[in-house]
Design a protein around this motif. Structure first.
Motif, PDB file in Angstrom:
ATOM      1  N   THR A 148       0.774  -1.073  -0.170  1.00  0.00           N
ATOM      2  CA  THR A 148       0.083   0.108   0.086  1.00  0.00           C
ATOM      3  C   THR A 148       0.838   1.188   0.005  1.00  0.00           C
ATOM      4  O   THR A 148       0.539   2.254  -0.718  1.00  0.00           O
ATOM      5  CB  THR A 148      -0.981   0.051   1.268  1.00  0.00           C
ATOM      6  OG1 THR A 148      -0.361  -0.073   2.329  1.00  0.00           O
ATOM      7  CG2 THR A 148      -2.204  -0.864   1.134  1.00  0.00           C
ATOM      8  N   LEU A 166      -6.026   2.215   2.995  1.00  0.00           N
ATOM      9  CA  LEU A 166      -7.003   1.228   3.413  1.00  0.00           C
ATOM     10  C   LEU A 166      -7.617   1.679   4.587  1.00  0.00           C
ATOM     11  O   LEU A 166      -6.890   2.207   5.451  1.00  0.00           O
ATOM     12  CB  LEU A 166      -6.581  -0.213   3.345  1.00  0.00           C
ATOM     13  CG  LEU A 166      -5.974  -0.996   2.028  1.00  0.00           C
ATOM     14  CD1 LEU A 166      -5.475  -2.251   2.565  1.00  0.00           C
ATOM     15  CD2 LEU A 166      -7.071  -1.110   1.032  1.00  0.00           C
ATOM     16  N   ASN A 167      -8.787   1.340   4.646  1.00  0.00           N
ATOM     17  CA  ASN A 167      -9.609   1.762   6.025  1.00  0.00           C
ATOM     18  C   ASN A 167      -9.605   0.487   6.957  1.00  0.00           C
ATOM     19  O   ASN A 167      -9.258  -0.326   6.511  1.00  0.00           O
ATOM     20  CB  ASN A 167     -11.194   2.364   5.615  1.00  0.00           C
ATOM     21  CG  ASN A 167     -11.862   1.260   5.107  1.00  0.00           C
ATOM     22  OD1 ASN A 167     -11.820   0.153   5.657  1.00  0.00           O
ATOM     23  ND2 ASN A 167     -12.914   1.878   4.233  1.00  0.00           N
ATOM     24  N   GLN A 176     -11.434  -2.537   5.812  1.00  0.00           N
ATOM     25  CA  GLN A 176     -10.564  -3.111   4.544  1.00  0.00           C
ATOM     26  C   GLN A 176      -9.424  -3.889   5.061  1.00  0.00           C
ATOM     27  O   GLN A 176      -8.977  -5.024   4.642  1.00  0.00           O
ATOM     28  CB  GLN A 176     -10.042  -2.148   3.560  1.00  0.00           C
ATOM     29  CG  GLN A 176     -11.327  -1.569   2.790  1.00  0.00           C
ATOM     30  CD  GLN A 176     -10.955  -0.483   1.966  1.00  0.00           C
ATOM     31  OE1 GLN A 176     -10.007   0.542   2.359  1.00  0.00           O
ATOM     32  NE2 GLN A 176     -11.381  -0.002   0.860  1.00  0.00           N
ATOM     33  N   ILE A 177      -8.632  -3.378   6.025  1.00  0.00           N
ATOM     34  CA  ILE A 177      -7.430  -4.168   6.606  1.00  0.00           C
ATOM     35  C   ILE A 177      -8.086  -5.254   7.465  1.00  0.00           C
ATOM     36  O   ILE A 177      -7.344  -6.213   7.286  1.00  0.00           O
ATOM     37  CB  ILE A 177      -6.697  -3.192   7.612  1.00  0.00           C
ATOM     38  CG1 ILE A 177      -6.290  -2.163   6.939  1.00  0.00           C
ATOM     39  CG2 ILE A 177      -5.789  -4.004   8.463  1.00  0.00           C
ATOM     40  CD1 ILE A 177      -5.416  -1.025   7.686  1.00  0.00           C
ATOM     41  N   GLY A 180      -8.955  -2.063  -2.946  1.00  0.00           N
ATOM     42  CA  GLY A 180      -9.844  -1.334  -1.938  1.00  0.00           C
ATOM     43  C   GLY A 180     -11.173  -1.804  -2.226  1.00  0.00           C
ATOM     44  O   GLY A 180     -11.912  -2.063  -1.270  1.00  0.00           O
ATOM     45  N   LEU A 200     -11.855  -5.458  -1.251  1.00  0.00           N
ATOM     46  CA  LEU A 200     -11.760  -5.641   0.360  1.00  0.00           C
ATOM     47  C   LEU A 200     -13.094  -4.815   0.735  1.00  0.00           C
ATOM     48  O   LEU A 200     -13.638  -5.269   1.918  1.00  0.00           O
ATOM     49  CB  LEU A 200     -10.691  -4.964   0.951  1.00  0.00           C
ATOM     50  CG  LEU A 200      -9.313  -5.617   0.777  1.00  0.00           C
ATOM     51  CD1 LEU A 200      -8.008  -4.969   1.104  1.00  0.00           C
ATOM     52  CD2 LEU A 200      -9.590  -7.071   1.490  1.00  0.00           C
ATOM     53  N   ASP A 201     -13.881  -4.106   0.180  1.00  0.00           N
ATOM     54  CA  ASP A 201     -15.139  -3.368   0.672  1.00  0.00           C
ATOM     55  C   ASP A 201     -16.383  -4.468   0.510  1.00  0.00           C
ATOM     56  O   ASP A 201     -17.266  -4.290   0.976  1.00  0.00           O
ATOM     57  CB  ASP A 201     -15.524  -2.150  -0.197  1.00  0.00           C
ATOM     58  CG  ASP A 201     -14.995  -0.864   0.365  1.00  0.00           C
ATOM     59  OD1 ASP A 201     -14.396  -0.874   1.506  1.00  0.00           O
ATOM     60  OD2 ASP A 201     -14.500   0.033  -0.291  1.00  0.00           O
TER      61      ASP A 201
END
Length: 147
Positions: free
Chosen positions: A30, A37-38, A41-42, A59, A62-63
């Motif tokens: 990243t 990433l929020n 997401q992490i 991203g 991962l959402d």
């Protein structure tokens, strides 16, 4: 062990069971690609044992809800095309794994349906970065041998 999976369609995924190495790999990638990433997401990333979304789509991937992630990942894969004449995203993931654990071993996994050309391309990617030691793990299709 860094597991590198090559599907019969030639898609490439990689990952390790070691969550700390995966976290370090994610942070390195990243940073390199300027991807933010929020926390959610992490969390999703840490729950996955394999990486297979291109950085430009990481991203958004991962959402997704966990069940939709399984469907989406089958259509993705790590790009093997070099970026601006440098390393490919796949090679960057391998480099990040090596930074996280200099002693990490590489294992290429595929099955009898995976074309040799896809495996050869992946091995060339590794050799281009002087990663010449890896295990090649295949699943033998006994039914095909008996025909």
């Amino acid at each position: 062990m860094l597991n590198i999976l090559v599907t019969p369609e030639g898609r490439v995924y990689c990952g390790t069971e070691n969550k700390n190495n995966m976290q370090a790999m994610m942070e390195s990638m990243t940073d390199k690609f300027g991807v933010q990433l929020n926390a959610n997401q992490i969390k999703h990333f840490r729950e996955d044992a394999m990486v297979g979304a291109p950085m430009a789509q990481l991203g958004a991937y991962l959402d997704l809800d966990t069940e939709k992630m399984g469907e989406a990942i089958q259509k993705l894969g790590l790009p093997l095309d070099s970026i601006n004449g440098g390393k490919s995203e796949f090679q960057e993931w391998v480099s990040s794994a090596r930074e996280a654990n200099p002693d990490i071993k590489l294992a290429i996994k595929c099955d009898s349906k995976t074309p040799y050309s896809a495996v050869k391309k992946l091995m060339s990617e590794l050799q281009d970065m002087n990663e010449n030691r890896f295990q090649l793990i295949t699943n033998l299709d006994v039914k095909r041998l008996n025909n």
